[in-house]
Scaffold this motif. Structure first.
Motif, PDB file in Angstrom:
ATOM      1  N   GLN A 145     -12.212  30.705 -36.497  1.00  0.00           N
ATOM      2  CA  GLN A 145     -13.173  29.650 -36.189  1.00  0.00           C
ATOM      3  C   GLN A 145     -13.244  28.618 -37.304  1.00  0.00           C
ATOM      4  OE1 GLN A 145     -14.327  29.134 -33.413  1.00  0.00           O
ATOM      5  NE2 GLN A 145     -15.986  27.658 -33.678  1.00  0.00           N
ATOM      6  N   THR A 146     -13.169  29.062 -38.548  1.00  0.00           N
ATOM      7  CA  THR A 146     -13.160  28.111 -39.651  1.00  0.00           C
ATOM      8  C   THR A 146     -11.920  27.226 -39.570  1.00  0.00           C
ATOM      9  OG1 THR A 146     -14.373  29.661 -41.051  1.00  0.00           O
ATOM     10  CG2 THR A 146     -13.214  27.876 -42.163  1.00  0.00           C
ATOM     11  N   GLY A 147     -10.789  27.838 -39.220  1.00  0.00           N
ATOM     12  CA  GLY A 147      -9.563  27.056 -39.062  1.00  0.00           C
ATOM     13  C   GLY A 147      -9.666  26.035 -37.948  1.00  0.00           C
ATOM     14  N   ARG A 148     -10.346  26.398 -36.877  1.00  0.00           N
ATOM     15  CA  ARG A 148     -10.524  25.432 -35.785  1.00  0.00           C
ATOM     16  C   ARG A 148     -11.275  24.193 -36.265  1.00  0.00           C
ATOM     17  NH1 ARG A 148     -12.466  29.768 -31.205  1.00  0.00           N
ATOM     18  NH2 ARG A 148     -10.398  30.545 -30.626  1.00  0.00           N
ATOM     19  N   ARG A 149     -12.243  24.404 -37.160  1.00  0.00           N
ATOM     20  CA  ARG A 149     -13.021  23.274 -37.646  1.00  0.00           C
ATOM     21  C   ARG A 149     -12.249  22.456 -38.683  1.00  0.00           C
ATOM     22  NH1 ARG A 149     -18.443  23.076 -36.551  1.00  0.00           N
ATOM     23  NH2 ARG A 149     -19.427  24.913 -35.641  1.00  0.00           N
ATOM     24  N   THR A 150     -11.522  23.129 -39.574  1.00  0.00           N
ATOM     25  CA  THR A 150     -10.907  22.436 -40.701  1.00  0.00           C
ATOM     26  C   THR A 150      -9.483  21.988 -40.431  1.00  0.00           C
ATOM     27  OG1 THR A 150     -10.269  24.572 -41.657  1.00  0.00           O
ATOM     28  CG2 THR A 150     -12.357  23.616 -42.387  1.00  0.00           C
ATOM     29  N   LEU A 151      -8.710  22.790 -39.689  1.00  0.00           N
ATOM     30  CA  LEU A 151      -7.320  22.451 -39.394  1.00  0.00           C
ATOM     31  C   LEU A 151      -7.144  21.880 -37.988  1.00  0.00           C
ATOM     32  CD1 LEU A 151      -5.532  25.608 -40.890  1.00  0.00           C
ATOM     33  CD2 LEU A 151      -5.840  23.379 -41.985  1.00  0.00           C
ATOM     34  N   GLY A 152      -8.033  22.276 -37.081  1.00  0.00           N
ATOM     35  CA  GLY A 152      -7.918  21.855 -35.692  1.00  0.00           C
ATOM     36  C   GLY A 152      -7.620  23.049 -34.800  1.00  0.00           C
ATOM     37  N   SER A 153      -8.181  23.050 -33.608  1.00  0.00           N
ATOM     38  CA  SER A 153      -8.084  24.214 -32.722  1.00  0.00           C
ATOM     39  C   SER A 153      -6.669  24.475 -32.250  1.00  0.00           C
ATOM     40  CB  SER A 153      -9.006  24.017 -31.517  1.00  0.00           C
ATOM     41  OG  SER A 153      -8.643  22.852 -30.800  1.00  0.00           O
ATOM     42  N   ARG A 154      -5.789  23.455 -32.325  1.00  0.00           N
ATOM     43  CA  ARG A 154      -4.420  23.631 -31.824  1.00  0.00           C
ATOM     44  C   ARG A 154      -3.413  23.757 -32.962  1.00  0.00           C
ATOM     45  NH1 ARG A 154      -5.492  18.790 -27.515  1.00  0.00           N
ATOM     46  NH2 ARG A 154      -6.887  19.965 -26.159  1.00  0.00           N
ATOM     47  N   HIS A 155      -3.904  23.915 -34.161  1.00  0.00           N
ATOM     48  CA  HIS A 155      -2.993  24.064 -35.296  1.00  0.00           C
ATOM     49  C   HIS A 155      -2.234  25.378 -35.161  1.00  0.00           C
ATOM     50  CE1 HIS A 155      -1.517  24.327 -39.413  1.00  0.00           C
ATOM     51  NE2 HIS A 155      -1.871  23.065 -39.578  1.00  0.00           N
TER      52      HIS A 155
END
Length: 390
Positions: free
Chosen positions: A266-276
């Protein structure tokens, strides 16, 4: 889940995006709640009032692309409040009580995160003070909602795991001490376990942390002048943390690994983007942790979703798609879904064993041997090729 999603969407829309647009400018910056908005719309479409609810939501979310000064208008937030009330009134039976639980749980969790770990202040802000007051308001409201839920027949239809974690959180609310560091730390952990019991990934950060980071990169924080130091490499930190958590999983600490991977996704979805690609690969690892905990239906559902997302956004034969699809096939096979596993392999992965090994990228070199034969190698797991890919 619907209550959690819509409350977090409200927070992102009202507080988060308003500040983000003021910092980076209208039409700029990430649209970090896109997937959340899709889930909310899909649920709204199932309600009788969909003819009015969905267009109202679309109109409100459209405000984020307007001029920052317009986005500050509190009337937009009041309109979102009214929409949330109308959504609740459109829900049938006990669904409304679960919706209330989700709304207040999400608000409580966001407040605890901000109070426990305040983001760097922006000019003219007092995040910790503001959200400590909000936390004091939300604690008795969430307790009242949970007490009401426990008295309803719907409570007994919830899973034992969810009931256990909600009761643990209710006891924490009863021990409210004004929001000390120890209380917030424990409350944060207990709220996280509720999200895990529901089957949702959840963040250990908030939109305000993302906004503050954006301001810091532009040299606009209140306490720090801009420097020539490079911004932290978020991808490298993401990889490092994922490797740590996979070591935790392999060491047999599945619960800690699941909680950490869920937070990381979830943190990655916010910082990198949900499709990263790193987020999707970590999501596939989260499926392995869920399987280790015996949460078979959830791990399989999430594995299917991850494979579908990768294929949609990267294409059928991308390395990320092949890697997460192999994880999905492997989970289907070891959970006794032999027919599904064979069908999935034929539909999604048949091209891989047939490919010329010399033409495959290095990160896919081990996958054909895993898929060889009718069932694949008995002891194989997809963790090695995924780690190389990430």
């Amino acid at each position: 889940m619907f209550g959690i999603d819509i409350e977090e969407l409200y927070f992102d829309f009202g507080e988060g995006h308003r500040r983000l647009k003021m910092i980076v400018g209208a039409g700029q910056g990430p649209r970090l709640h896109e997937d959340k908005a899709i889930r909310v719309r899909n649920t709204m479409y199932s309600l009788p009032a969909l003819s009015t609810l969905v267009p109202r939501l679309n109109d409100l979310l459209g405000q984020e692309d307007e001029e920052p000064a317009t986005a500050v208008d509190p009337e937009h937030e009041r309109a979102f409040d009214r929409l949330m009330v109308d959504v609740r009134n459109a829900l049938p039976g006990d669904a409304a009580f679960w919706y209330d639980t989700g709304v207040f749980l999400a608000r409580f969790s966001l407040c605890v995160i901000i109070v426990a770990e305040p983001p760097p202040e922006l000019p003219g802000t007092d995040f910790e003070g503001t959200y400590r007051k909000e936390l004091a308001r939300v604690v008795p409201l969430l307790a009242r909602v949970l007490l009401g839920l426990v008295s309803r027949a719907a409570w007994l239809r919830a899973s034992p795991g969810l009931r256990k974690q909600l009761l643990s959180l209710l006891r924490q609310l009863g021990d409210w001490d004004g929001g000390s560091a120890d209380w917030c730390r424990t409350a944060r952990a207990r709220a996280g376990r509720v999200f895990s019991a529901i089957g949702m990934t959840h963040s250990e950060t908030s939109m305000l942390h993302v906004v503050s980071a954006a301001a810091a990169q532009l040299g606009q924080t209140a306490d720090e002048p801009a420097t020539d130091e490079p911004a932290p490499d978020m991808e490298s930190e993401f990889r490092r943390r994922e490797r740590e958590l996979m070591k935790t999983l392999l060491a047999g600490e599945a619960e800690a690994a699941e909680e950490g991977l869920r937070t990381l996704v979830q943190t990655g979805r916010r910082t990198l983007g949900s499709r990263h690609l790193l987020v999707l690969l970590a999501q596939a690892n989260l499926c392995l942790a869920l399987h280790a905990l015996g949460r078979v239906p959830l791990c399989v559902d999430l594995a299917y979703d991850t494979a579908d997302e990768a294929r949609l956004h990267f294409g059928e034969r991308h390395a990320v798609t092949a890697t997460v699809s192999t994880t999905t096939w492997w989970l289907l096979r070891i959970t006794g879904r032999a027919t599904e596993a064979a069908q999935f392999k034929e539909a999604r992965l048949a091209w891989l064993p047939a490919a010329d090994p010399g033409e495959l990228p290095p990160e896919l070199a081990q996958l054909p041997s895993m898929l060889a034969g009718p069932t694949g190698r008995a002891g194989a797991t997809p963790s090695e090729p995924r780690d190389q890919t990430s």
